[in-house]
Design an enzyme around this catalytic site. Structure first.
Site, short mmCIF file in Angstrom:
data_model
loop_
_atom_site.label_atom_id
_atom_site.label_comp_id
_atom_site.label_asym_id
_atom_site.label_seq_id
_atom_site.Cartn_x
_atom_site.Cartn_y
_atom_site.Cartn_z
N LEU A 148 0.86 -1.17 0.00
CA LEU A 148 0.00 0.00 0.00
C LEU A 148 0.90 1.23 0.00
O LEU A 148 1.99 1.21 0.58
CB LEU A 148 -0.90 0.04 1.25
CG LEU A 148 -1.98 -1.03 1.40
CD1 LEU A 148 -2.69 -0.85 2.75
CD2 LEU A 148 -2.99 -0.97 0.28
N ASP A 149 0.44 2.30 -0.64
CA ASP A 149 1.19 3.55 -0.58
C ASP A 149 1.31 3.99 0.87
O ASP A 149 0.44 3.69 1.71
CB ASP A 149 0.49 4.65 -1.38
CG ASP A 149 0.58 4.41 -2.88
OD1 ASP A 149 1.41 3.59 -3.30
OD2 ASP A 149 -0.18 5.06 -3.62
N ARG A 150 2.35 4.75 1.15
CA ARG A 150 2.62 5.20 2.52
C ARG A 150 1.41 5.94 3.13
O ARG A 150 1.07 5.75 4.30
CB ARG A 150 3.85 6.11 2.53
CG ARG A 150 4.27 6.58 3.91
CD ARG A 150 5.57 7.36 3.84
NE ARG A 150 6.00 7.78 5.16
CZ ARG A 150 7.13 8.45 5.39
NH1 ARG A 150 7.93 8.75 4.39
NH2 ARG A 150 7.46 8.81 6.61
#
Length: 329
Positions: A148-150
């Site tokens: 997942l993106d940060r």
């Protein structure tokens, strides 16, 4: 690993080392295998020694994508680190547990908070996986199934066995999973727009930062990307969407939604920056994108699993302050 990575406390000079791949590590990518064994060594340094040819598998050249097999001998060059790099190498990341949605002997599903990277690298010393390993020293195997993106919160799967990792990654690759996100976008999303099928192309900015853009179907570097969109609520000046991705491309949801003129609230890469400033004054401090639901087959039993992570408090708080004109039917 102080004898391998060196550091201020080391007495002997760094020397070439050999790691023998065990049964549990068989089939793993070389980069992931090394990152697991060289805890604390900067990710950029690990990739540098692989690409320079200093790392060998059974005396043969290899790449980060090479798969190691049980019994393989992996050569590590002398790792001479100094200054800040050496300090990071000898200082382990802080152990941390995350809210658990499901756990058994095969897999762990957590509710990842926004602002936490899933792994170290690109200027981040450590992420979820490094913190979990530090918090669970008894765990023989902990590997990310996906990413997942940060700034994206929500469901993240971690495998606790090699067989589970392979099974789950095969499901993601074959599109046998169901991944649905909640996203708040600018404007009134058109009800007729339910499918976005546009290829994406990854590229790097001058400073090395990764970005993604739409491309044409004939682009040899373009990857077909399919996003399904359903309106959940129409709000004042924005729309809450349920977004299901059929392909898991980098920044897929962010780029696809922005390409239709409806960027995600708080997106600092592909969003409406003036709108973001207004949202910040309304206490929305990050991107409104949440991995809400995930369906997959259990890697051991085959049972269909359906997990859900409710919107975190900050996103719920923002929604509660947005006027609702009429509910969607």
């Amino acid at each position: 690993m102080n004898d391998i990575i060196g550091g201020k406390s080391a007495v002997a000079a760094p020397a070439v080392k050999w790691l023998v791949v065990d049964e549990d590590s068989g089939g793993q990518r070389l980069d992931n295998f090394l990152l697991r064994h060289l805890k604390g060594v900067p990710k950029t340094h690990v990739y540098r020694i692989i690409r320079s040819g200093e790392v060998r598998i059974n005396k043969g050249r290899c790449s980060p994508e090479s798969r190691v097999q049980p019994g393989d001998e992996v050569r590590l060059p002398p790792l001479r680190l100094s200054g800040k790099a050496a300090d990071k190498a000898v200082r382990p990341p802080p152990g941390r547990e995350f809210p658990i949605l499901f756990e058994d002997a095969h897999l762990l599903a957590i509710d990842k908070p926004a602002g936490v990277a899933v792994h170290g690298g690109s200027g981040v010393s450590f992420g979820v996986i490094e913190q979990l390993r530090q918090a669970r020293p008894q765990a023989r195997w902990l590997e990310l199934v996906h990413r997942l993106d940060r700034e994206t919160s929500g469901i993240l799967l971690v495998a606790q066995k090699r067989t589970a990792l392979k099974n789950l990654q095969d499901q993601f690759r074959e599109r046998e999973t169901g991944k649905t996100y909640l996203a708040l976008v600018r404007g009134d999303w058109p009800a007729r727009l339910k499918v976005i099928d546009q290829p994406l192309h990854k590229y790097l900015l001058a400073d090395g930062e990764r970005r993604v853009k739409l491309t044409h179907p004939d682009d040899p570097d373009g990857l077909r990307s399919i996003t399904l969109v359903k309106v959940a609520q129409r709000l004042q000046g924005c729309t809450l969407l349920e977004v299901t991705i059929k392909t898991g491309r980098t920044h897929q949801i962010r780029v696809h939604l922005a390409s239709q003129g409806h960027p995600i609230a708080g997106d600092d890469k592909y969003g409406d920056f003036e709108w973001n400033k207004t949202l910040q004054k309304q206490a929305l401090r990050r991107m409104f994108l949440h991995a809400w639901r995930l369906e997959f087959n259990h890697p051991a039993t085959g049972q269909r699993m359906a997990l859900q992570a409710e919107l975190p408090a900050d996103l719920q708080h923002h929604l509660s302050h947005v006027q609702l004109p009429t509910p969607t039917i």
